[in-house]
Design a protein around this motif. Structure first.
Motif, mmCIF file in Angstrom:
data_model
loop_
_atom_site.group_PDB
_atom_site.id
_atom_site.type_symbol
_atom_site.label_atom_id
_atom_site.label_comp_id
_atom_site.label_asym_id
_atom_site.label_seq_id
_atom_site.Cartn_x
_atom_site.Cartn_y
_atom_site.Cartn_z
ATOM 1 N N VAL A 240 -58.081 -16.635 56.225
ATOM 2 C CA VAL A 240 -57.924 -16.800 57.677
ATOM 3 C C VAL A 240 -59.329 -15.719 57.996
ATOM 4 O O VAL A 240 -59.170 -14.514 57.692
ATOM 5 N N VAL A 241 -60.349 -15.989 58.838
ATOM 6 C CA VAL A 241 -61.553 -15.243 59.125
ATOM 7 C C VAL A 241 -61.699 -15.167 60.742
ATOM 8 O O VAL A 241 -61.132 -15.946 61.445
ATOM 9 N N ASP A 242 -61.921 -13.775 61.072
ATOM 10 C CA ASP A 242 -61.861 -13.550 62.429
ATOM 11 C C ASP A 242 -63.407 -13.316 62.817
ATOM 12 O O ASP A 242 -63.992 -12.495 62.025
ATOM 13 N N LEU A 243 -64.048 -13.602 63.694
ATOM 14 C CA LEU A 243 -65.460 -13.633 63.804
ATOM 15 C C LEU A 243 -65.640 -12.634 65.196
ATOM 16 O O LEU A 243 -66.788 -12.544 65.690
ATOM 17 N N SER A 244 -64.411 -12.407 66.089
ATOM 18 C CA SER A 244 -64.375 -11.819 67.165
ATOM 19 C C SER A 244 -65.528 -10.421 67.289
ATOM 20 O O SER A 244 -66.100 -10.145 68.404
ATOM 21 N N ILE B 129 -62.086 -10.884 57.226
ATOM 22 C CA ILE B 129 -61.049 -11.637 56.256
ATOM 23 C C ILE B 129 -59.638 -11.108 56.626
ATOM 24 O O ILE B 129 -59.527 -9.809 56.431
ATOM 25 N N LEU B 130 -58.782 -11.759 57.545
ATOM 26 C CA LEU B 130 -57.433 -11.382 57.661
ATOM 27 C C LEU B 130 -56.408 -11.830 56.675
ATOM 28 O O LEU B 130 -55.454 -11.077 56.720
ATOM 29 N N ARG B 131 -56.938 -12.787 55.879
ATOM 30 C CA ARG B 131 -55.861 -13.323 54.737
ATOM 31 C C ARG B 131 -56.594 -13.744 53.838
ATOM 32 O O ARG B 131 -57.483 -14.874 54.228
ATOM 33 N N PRO B 132 -56.859 -13.238 52.600
ATOM 34 C CA PRO B 132 -57.757 -13.984 51.726
ATOM 35 C C PRO B 132 -57.079 -15.218 51.009
ATOM 36 O O PRO B 132 -55.866 -15.303 51.300
ATOM 37 N N ILE C 81 -64.634 -14.278 49.352
ATOM 38 C CA ILE C 81 -65.778 -13.328 49.958
ATOM 39 C C ILE C 81 -67.234 -13.864 49.737
ATOM 40 O O ILE C 81 -67.988 -14.053 50.529
ATOM 41 N N ASP C 82 -67.331 -14.210 48.509
ATOM 42 C CA ASP C 82 -68.438 -14.582 47.938
ATOM 43 C C ASP C 82 -69.080 -15.801 48.686
ATOM 44 O O ASP C 82 -70.331 -15.986 48.945
ATOM 45 N N ASP C 83 -68.074 -16.824 48.723
ATOM 46 C CA ASP C 83 -68.471 -18.038 49.708
ATOM 47 C C ASP C 83 -68.917 -17.738 50.883
ATOM 48 O O ASP C 83 -69.915 -18.319 51.387
ATOM 49 N N LEU C 84 -68.282 -16.812 51.783
ATOM 50 C CA LEU C 84 -68.527 -16.384 53.087
ATOM 51 C C LEU C 84 -69.851 -15.688 53.246
ATOM 52 O O LEU C 84 -70.800 -15.783 54.121
ATOM 53 N N LYS C 85 -70.260 -14.938 51.912
ATOM 54 C CA LYS C 85 -71.403 -13.884 51.920
ATOM 55 C C LYS C 85 -72.596 -14.895 51.969
ATOM 56 O O LYS C 85 -73.638 -14.308 52.288
ATOM 57 N N LYS C 86 -72.442 -16.036 51.406
ATOM 58 C CA LYS C 86 -73.707 -16.916 51.611
ATOM 59 C C LYS C 86 -73.980 -17.121 53.128
ATOM 60 O O LYS C 86 -75.250 -17.583 53.285
ATOM 61 N N LYS D 31 -72.603 -9.288 56.123
ATOM 62 C CA LYS D 31 -71.701 -8.509 55.821
ATOM 63 C C LYS D 31 -70.162 -9.198 56.007
ATOM 64 O O LYS D 31 -70.091 -9.933 56.904
ATOM 65 N N VAL D 32 -69.371 -8.961 55.188
ATOM 66 C CA VAL D 32 -68.000 -9.734 55.200
ATOM 67 C C VAL D 32 -67.005 -8.548 54.843
ATOM 68 O O VAL D 32 -67.048 -7.971 53.830
ATOM 69 N N GLU D 33 -66.219 -8.269 55.822
ATOM 70 C CA GLU D 33 -65.202 -7.326 55.720
ATOM 71 C C GLU D 33 -63.746 -7.844 55.381
ATOM 72 O O GLU D 33 -63.421 -8.915 55.827
ATOM 73 N N LEU D 34 -63.047 -6.841 54.828
ATOM 74 C CA LEU D 34 -61.633 -7.234 54.516
ATOM 75 C C LEU D 34 -60.913 -6.340 55.600
ATOM 76 O O LEU D 34 -61.321 -5.120 55.918
ATOM 77 N N ASP D 35 -59.845 -6.878 56.401
ATOM 78 C CA ASP D 35 -58.853 -6.491 57.295
ATOM 79 C C ASP D 35 -58.398 -5.210 56.478
ATOM 80 O O ASP D 35 -57.637 -5.439 55.466
ATOM 81 N N PRO D 36 -58.482 -3.901 57.040
ATOM 82 C CA PRO D 36 -57.951 -2.676 56.269
ATOM 83 C C PRO D 36 -56.761 -2.843 55.939
ATOM 84 O O PRO D 36 -56.099 -2.027 55.036
#
Ligand code: TXA
Ligand code: MG
Length: 346
Positions: free
Chosen positions: A185-189, A195-198, A203-208, A212-217
């Motif tokens: 689940v990814v949030d772009l807002s 990433i809200l749920r892996p 992450i590596d797929d999204l980094k293409k 920057k790709v962050e994980l919900d703290p």
């Protein structure tokens, strides 16, 4: 209620069988169906009356919003406001596939879907049965995983039957779910991809596609107090009937697991072990399953929920499970295992 199971060909879904399922969805009843991630518990997504039945069948908390499944980009436009260039990029790259994107919702989306949020989660599943159902229904299908809330997600029709027997009229059997874990689940807002749920997309797929790709703290350990942005992440999940102890990945993992195994069996506990091909010969245990080789985390992901259910159904008191490296899909595997263990990490 009687629960019927019908087999549908996942490569070439039979029209008459899809029609039978669509008729049930149109009458506001629930149909469990395969996706490439896990089986979904489907309802006509724009019908409040239908969607409410999902919460009852699963015993799901009302404040946990649902994903709408679409079969086309036009369908996204009917339910989401301002589709950003970033969202378009991700849809192009990963749909159909195991990626859920959070959008601003349109008023047509029932409140019961979004749990009162002003956003809606949308994904296009990579499964011909699912896509044909959505297309023939002519509207998005709302679907959480087809398990009782709190239990491991179902990856085959038999697992769905175990949880949903007597509660829904129809289960479609389309074979094993390919990925075996739920979508990312990814949030772009905000300006970054968060990433809200892996899940199935790493992450590596999204980094293409993003610098920057962050994980919900809230996904990080020791941060339970934080409010997760995917409300579902705050609940105990994927829990077998047995106690599950997760062994964090390290060089002495197998010796730590063995020690716990010996201690518990001395206490007359019935203990099962979930391990990997590389370690299975290191244990002298009666109930032991290998999830696959550590060189192929996709296979471990594919087997995870299935084998947790399988070993649990042998009536063990405790399941001892090896951890994996948190890289690639290993992050999603460990996210599910930490929840399965309820924080019981050795
Ligand atoms: O692979 C999957 O995603 C499967 C298959 C059936 O598509 N579905 C699934 O649904 O896992 P469910 O309901 O078990 O999980 C949906 C997750 C929950 O963690 C929920 O909180 C989050 O998505 N979610 C849904 N709508 C949201 C929103 N508007 N904002 C943030 N998180 C949301
Ligand atoms: Mg779920």
């Amino acid at each position: 209620m009687e629960t019927k199971i019908i087999k549908i060909n996942p490569q070439n879904p039979e029209d008459d069988l899809i029609e039978e399922a669509v008729k049930i969805l149109k009458s506001n009843e629930l149909v469990a169906f395969p996706t490439e991630t896990v089986y979904g518990l489907g309802a006509a997504g724009l019908s409040k009356q239908a969607v409410e039945k999902i919460f009852i069948a699963k015993n799901r908390p009302q404040d946990n919003p649902l994903i709408l499944h679409v079969c086309s980009v036009e369908m996204v436009e009917e339910i989401a406001e301002n589709i950003s260039p970033d969202a378009k990029k991700l849809m192009d790259a990963f749909w159909p596939g195991p990626l859920t994107i959070i959008f601003k919702r349109k008023p047509i989306v029932p409140d019961v879907i979004t749990a009162g949020l002003d956003t809606v989660a949308i994904r296009m599943p990579d499964n011909k049965i699912a896509l044909k159902l959505i297309e023939k229904l002519g509207m998005p299908i709302a679907a959480p995983s087809a398990n009782t809330s709190g239990k491991p997600s179902p990856t085959c029709a038999k697992d769905v039957y175990e949880d949903m027997y007597g509660k829904i009229p129809l289960i479609i059997d389309g074979g094993d779910a390919r990925v075996g874990l739920e979508s990312t689940v990814v949030d772009l807002s905000n300006d970054t991809a968060m990433i809200l749920r892996p899940g199935g997309i790493t992450i590596d797929d999204l980094k293409k596609y993003f610098e920057k790709v962050e994980l919900d703290p809230a996904l990080k350990e020791g941060k339970e107090i934080l409010k997760p942005r995917a409300p579902g992440q705050k609940y105990r999940h994927y829990a077998p009937k047995a106690e599950l102890i997760l062994f964090s990945y390290s060089s002495d993992m197998t010796s730590r697991l063995k020690e716990t195994y010996d201690k518990l069996t001395k206490e007359n506990k019935k203990v099962g072990i979930l391990t990997v091909d590389e370690n299975i010969d290191k244990y002298d245990a009666e109930i032991i399953l290998s999830l696959g080789t550590v060189k192929d985390l996709e296979t471990i992901a594919h087997n995870l929920f299935k084998y947790i259910r399988q070993i649990d159904n042998l009536g063990v008191d405790v399941i001892l499970c090896e951890g994996v490296l948190e890289e690639g899909i290993g992050l999603a595997i460990m996210n599910r295992l930490k929840k399965s263990s309820g924080g019981n990490i050795a």
